[in-house]
Design an enzyme around this catalytic site. Structure first.
Site, PDB file in Angstrom:
ATOM      1  N   ASP A  28     -19.082  29.244  -4.316  1.00 46.09           N
ATOM      2  CA  ASP A  28     -20.274  28.394  -4.269  1.00 46.09           C
ATOM      3  C   ASP A  28     -21.554  29.200  -4.091  1.00 46.09           C
ATOM      4  O   ASP A  28     -21.541  30.278  -3.495  1.00 46.09           O
ATOM      5  CB  ASP A  28     -20.110  27.396  -3.108  1.00 46.09           C
ATOM      6  CG  ASP A  28     -21.086  26.236  -3.208  1.00 46.09           C
ATOM      7  OD1 ASP A  28     -21.646  26.002  -4.304  1.00 46.09           O
ATOM      8  OD2 ASP A  28     -21.295  25.558  -2.185  1.00 46.09           O
ATOM      9  N   GLY A  31     -26.059  28.339  -8.178  1.00 46.55           N
ATOM     10  CA  GLY A  31     -27.329  27.695  -8.510  1.00 46.55           C
ATOM     11  C   GLY A  31     -28.462  28.242  -7.649  1.00 46.55           C
ATOM     12  O   GLY A  31     -29.543  28.582  -8.152  1.00 46.55           O
ATOM     13  N   SER A  73     -14.807  21.349  -9.938  1.00 47.07           N
ATOM     14  CA  SER A  73     -14.177  20.242  -9.208  1.00 47.07           C
ATOM     15  C   SER A  73     -14.203  18.953 -10.024  1.00 47.07           C
ATOM     16  O   SER A  73     -14.970  18.820 -10.990  1.00 47.07           O
ATOM     17  CB  SER A  73     -14.889  20.025  -7.876  1.00 47.07           C
ATOM     18  OG  SER A  73     -16.110  19.331  -8.074  1.00 47.07           O
ATOM     19  N   ASN A  76     -17.669  17.804 -10.180  1.00 48.19           N
ATOM     20  CA  ASN A  76     -18.693  18.589 -10.866  1.00 48.19           C
ATOM     21  C   ASN A  76     -19.109  18.005 -12.220  1.00 48.19           C
ATOM     22  O   ASN A  76     -20.124  18.424 -12.794  1.00 48.19           O
ATOM     23  CB  ASN A  76     -18.271  20.058 -11.021  1.00 48.19           C
ATOM     24  CG  ASN A  76     -18.310  20.844  -9.719  1.00 48.19           C
ATOM     25  OD1 ASN A  76     -17.500  21.745  -9.489  1.00 48.19           O
ATOM     26  ND2 ASN A  76     -19.262  20.541  -8.854  1.00 48.19           N
TER      27      ASN A  76
END
Ligand code: IPE
Ligand code: IPE
Ligand code: MG
Length: 248
Positions: A28, A31, A73, A76
């Protein structure tokens, strides 16, 4: 070096001869990594894919048995078509390159998740990767793709119900071990250590069944910046834990 620093660096010493069997990572922060640099989110995903390649290669080098990564996921899909498209494109590129290098790397690859929702080309690449992988033993990398922990458990429950209806299983007796056979992770030991970079302190639907007794390691480092040293820190933290599994 002051006492505090000495202590801190000692804590960071990972003993690579006593690795956990299975490390799982929630990749993660791509972004935010891109945003910090004024780049589009997709550039963060490209950088994150490179980090995955490096970490997977390193895990194989040090002799880790299982590495499981959260790549996409079931939630997502809520992202923009552009971002989802870029992620799928990166996955295709990664798998094509991985297939070419598999003979050399001898890494066994598996996929956890409902692959039927992916575009046919990507499904075919996953299938090919799986087939080639059957020849290899050693480090196994599980890529969670369109994976959701609740989805996994519901699918397992439905498959078990089907087996009961058709007389292959009994509705009156079921153990956790038997139920585990219906999960995507069938045959893979539960993760000993789950790492989540990017500062978020949650599972986000990642391996809720398998994480029952996992140790957690959280770090603020964003996934594209995650490196071998960070992995050592996580392993060292894990090695300092006392796992009791409910015992005294
Ligand atoms: C992880 O990075 C990649 C995927 C979820 C596919 P993010 O895209 O979630 O990055 P942040 O959390 O927005 O920084
Ligand atoms: C989890 O990260 C999924 C992956 C890393 C693939 P998210 O970025 O989707 O999780 P939330 O939305 O912050 O919980
Ligand atoms: Mg995120």
């Amino acid at each position: 070096m002051g006492l505090f620093n000495r202590k801190k660096s000692a804590q960071m010493q990972a003993d690579l001869t006593k690795l956990p069997r299975h490390i799982a990572i929630i990749m993660d922060g791509n972004g935010r990594w891109a945003k910090k640099r004024g780049m589009p989110r997709t550039a963060g995903h490209a950088a994150g894919a490179e980090t995955f390649r490096n970490i997977a290669t390193y895990c194989k080098e040090i002799g880790l048995e299982y590495l499981t990564v959260y790549a996409f996921s079931t939630e997502n899909w809520k992202r923009s078509a552009e971002e989802v498209g870029a992620l799928m494109g990166l996955l295709k590129k990664y798998l094509l390159e991985a297939i070419e290098q598999m003979e050399r790397d001898r890494v066994k690859m598996e996929f956890f998740g409902d692959l039927t929702a992916l575009d046919p080309e990507l499904q075919e690449l996953c299938q090919r990767t799986r087939e080639i992988s059957k020849r290899y033993e050693g480090c196994q990398v599980n890529i969670c793709l369109n994976y959701g922990g609740r989805d996994e458990i519901i699918r397992a429950a439905m498959a078990y119900a089907r087996d009961c209806k058709e007389g292959r299983a009994s509705a009156d007796s079921l153990t956790a071990e038997q139920f585990g056979e219906y999960l995507f992770s069938k045959g893979v030991p539960d993760p000993d250590l789950i790492i989540r970079p990017s500062g978020e302190l949650r599972l986000s639907n990642f391996l809720p069944w398998q994480a029952a007794y996992s140790e957690f390691y959280f770090t603020d480092v964003l996934w594209p910046d995650f490196d071998q040293e960070e992995l050592h820190r996580a392993i060292a933290a894990y090695q300092g834990r006392s796992r009791r599994f409910g015992g005294a």
